[in-house]
Design a protein around this motif. Structure first.
Motif, mmCIF file in Angstrom:
data_model
loop_
_atom_site.group_PDB
_atom_site.id
_atom_site.type_symbol
_atom_site.label_atom_id
_atom_site.label_comp_id
_atom_site.label_asym_id
_atom_site.label_seq_id
_atom_site.Cartn_x
_atom_site.Cartn_y
_atom_site.Cartn_z
ATOM 1 N N HIS A 36 0.795 -1.192 -0.232
ATOM 2 C CA HIS A 36 0.082 0.184 0.040
ATOM 3 C C HIS A 36 0.735 1.140 0.006
ATOM 4 C CE1 HIS A 36 -3.615 -2.367 0.787
ATOM 5 N NE2 HIS A 36 -2.872 -3.100 1.623
ATOM 6 N N VAL A 37 0.575 2.394 -0.506
ATOM 7 C CA VAL A 37 1.126 3.316 -0.657
ATOM 8 C C VAL A 37 0.733 4.854 -0.284
ATOM 9 C CG1 VAL A 37 2.435 4.845 -2.679
ATOM 10 C CG2 VAL A 37 1.887 2.418 -2.930
ATOM 11 N N LEU A 38 1.646 5.407 0.602
ATOM 12 C CA LEU A 38 1.186 6.762 1.061
ATOM 13 C C LEU A 38 2.267 7.664 0.123
ATOM 14 C CD1 LEU A 38 -0.042 8.870 2.793
ATOM 15 C CD2 LEU A 38 1.357 8.425 4.463
ATOM 16 N N CYS A 39 2.131 8.531 -0.424
ATOM 17 C CA CYS A 39 2.971 9.349 -1.408
ATOM 18 C C CYS A 39 3.127 10.745 -1.189
ATOM 19 C CB CYS A 39 2.650 9.028 -2.964
ATOM 20 S SG CYS A 39 3.566 9.686 -3.912
ATOM 21 N N GLU A 40 4.173 11.289 -1.034
ATOM 22 C CA GLU A 40 4.364 12.752 -0.790
ATOM 23 C C GLU A 40 3.612 13.565 -2.030
ATOM 24 O OE1 GLU A 40 4.447 15.413 1.195
ATOM 25 O OE2 GLU A 40 4.556 13.760 2.531
ATOM 26 N N THR A 69 -4.154 0.464 -1.365
ATOM 27 C CA THR A 69 -4.741 1.811 -1.241
ATOM 28 C C THR A 69 -3.502 2.960 -1.672
ATOM 29 O OG1 THR A 69 -5.889 1.449 0.494
ATOM 30 C CG2 THR A 69 -4.939 3.617 0.490
ATOM 31 N N PHE A 70 -3.964 3.899 -2.568
ATOM 32 C CA PHE A 70 -2.952 5.168 -2.823
ATOM 33 C C PHE A 70 -3.476 6.336 -2.195
ATOM 34 C CE2 PHE A 70 -1.749 8.681 -5.091
ATOM 35 C CZ PHE A 70 -0.487 8.549 -5.377
ATOM 36 N N MET A 71 -2.508 6.879 -1.594
ATOM 37 C CA MET A 71 -3.006 8.241 -0.786
ATOM 38 C C MET A 71 -2.071 9.134 -0.880
ATOM 39 S SD MET A 71 -4.106 8.737 3.305
ATOM 40 C CE MET A 71 -5.742 7.764 3.142
#
Length: 379
Positions: free
Chosen positions: A115-119, A142-144
């Motif tokens: 899962h990816v939390l991206c700046e 999830t991408f956020m």
């Protein structure tokens, strides 16, 4: 690749990139109650080790067992991003790399089932963002993007103020300003002034938040047209250092913002209705406090022959929420809600949709800037 299997109720995080903002999210992961940092990767393993050492001194990383017992857990330092993605003890990654290299590693993370939390900004162009989000959708992860104020308790409460038809009326105008005054070394030494790493400059770094706030106030509706102009630039004129923008929506609602690396630190917003207006002094990084505040104004001008009285009528509103570093602060809520999506196996589709909308508005503003502020449709 299928998602990493995790049988417990703790999301195991990998941090890719030892940027300053990652230190804040290190603490947010620690405070979330459902997450732990398992590994940190940098291009230089010694930098990853230094990052872990410095953060651990202030916020020791622990994992909490089912019986509530906390055990110290030192994350592993790695000198290769792919090595982190290949690990079986990583469920989610926080990607704090420069904009121009995010696409590669978001797609690689999705393929690895992470899962990816991206700046932010999430990509150089909306086409790249589309590929990134599609890769996450295909992998079922999830991408956020890392917009912390999206997760503040203040925004839902403010929506009630905006919906007050007796005091506020109809929303007609959104105005925001986000700036800080960079020092003399910024242009030569900071990646946000480098076209090869952060081509959107202040628009990507600061304007992203202004765009997002405007979309939030407009209930996630997209503007029909935008106009944007760089006031000043870095790197031979290619990187905005000051930027002004206008957005038109389809019901006579308009929004405008100014973002700058050359003005004093300011994070203000005004929402104007036909009966009242709302002001917000710290919409990105809340002032140090145990409450998040805003003000509702219904000033009135009374004129009777020679008597002119402009009456002040301001009501302070707030929610109980710490500014940072506490279990109820916005960055901790971001990590906690993201991790709940991971643990529940239910990707947050709204998160990727609003990130994509923000990118599309940014793209349209850059196109408008090339044409000297010409009104441009958002495609």
């Amino acid at each position: 690749m299928t998602q990493t299997q995790n049988s417990n109720r703790t999301v195991r995080w990998g941090i890719i990139g030892a940027a300053q903002i990652a230190r804040k999210n290190w603490k947010a992961i620690r405070m979330s109650g459902n997450s732990v940092v398992a590994a940190v990767a940098s291009r230089d393993v010694t930098r990853a080790e230094a990052f872990i050492h410095d953060c651990s001194i202030e916020v020791p990383p622990v994992v909490v067992g089912e019986d509530g017992t906390a055990t110290l857990m030192r994350p592993e330092a790695l000198g290769d991003y792919q090595e982190l993605l290949d690990r079986d003890d990583i469920d989610a990654v926080y990607i704090a790399l420069p904009t121009t290299v995010r696409k590669q590693w978001v797609i690689a993370a999705a393929k690895a089932g992470k899962h990816v939390l991206c700046e932010k900004p999430i990509a150089v162009h909306a086409d790249d963002a589309t590929e990134m989000i599609a890769a996450c959708d295909e992998a079922g992860v999830t991408f956020m993007d890392g917009v912390m104020f999206d997760h503040s308790a203040r925004l839902p409460a403010m929506k009630h103020s905006l919906a007050d038809t007796q005091q506020f009326g109809k929303l007609r105008r959104i105005q925001s300003h986000f700036s800080f005054c960079a020092d003399d070394s910024f242009e030569s030494g900071n990646i946000r002034a480098n076209a090869d790493l952060e081509p959107h400059g202040c628009l990507g770094d600061l304007g992203w938040y202004c765009i997002r706030l405007s979309l939030w106030a407009a209930d996630d509706r997209m503007p029909v047209a935008v106009s944007g102009r760089s006031i000043s630039q870095y790197d031979g004129g290619s990187v905005p250092s000051e930027f002004q923008a206008e957005l038109k929506f389809d019901d006579d609602l308009t929004a405008g913002f100014f973002c700058s690396f050359r003005c004093v630190n300011q994070q203000t917003a005004t929402f104007s209705g036909d009966l009242g207006y709302i002001t917000l002094d710290d919409f990105v990084l809340p002032f140090v406090d145990a409450e998040a505040k805003w003000q509702c104004h219904t000033h009135d001008l009374q004129i009777d022959n020679c008597r002119w009285n402009f009456g002040r009528h301001t009501q302070a509103q707030s929610v109980w929420e710490h500014a940072a570093g506490e279990p109820d602060s916005q960055e901790v809520q971001m990590i906690r809600s993201f991790s709940e999506c991971v643990l529940n196996g239910s990707p947050d589709r709204r998160a990727s949709e609003i990130a994509m909308k923000t990118q599309r508005v940014l793209d349209a503003l850059r196109r408008s800037d090339v044409e000297d502020g010409k009104w441009t449709s958002v495609s």
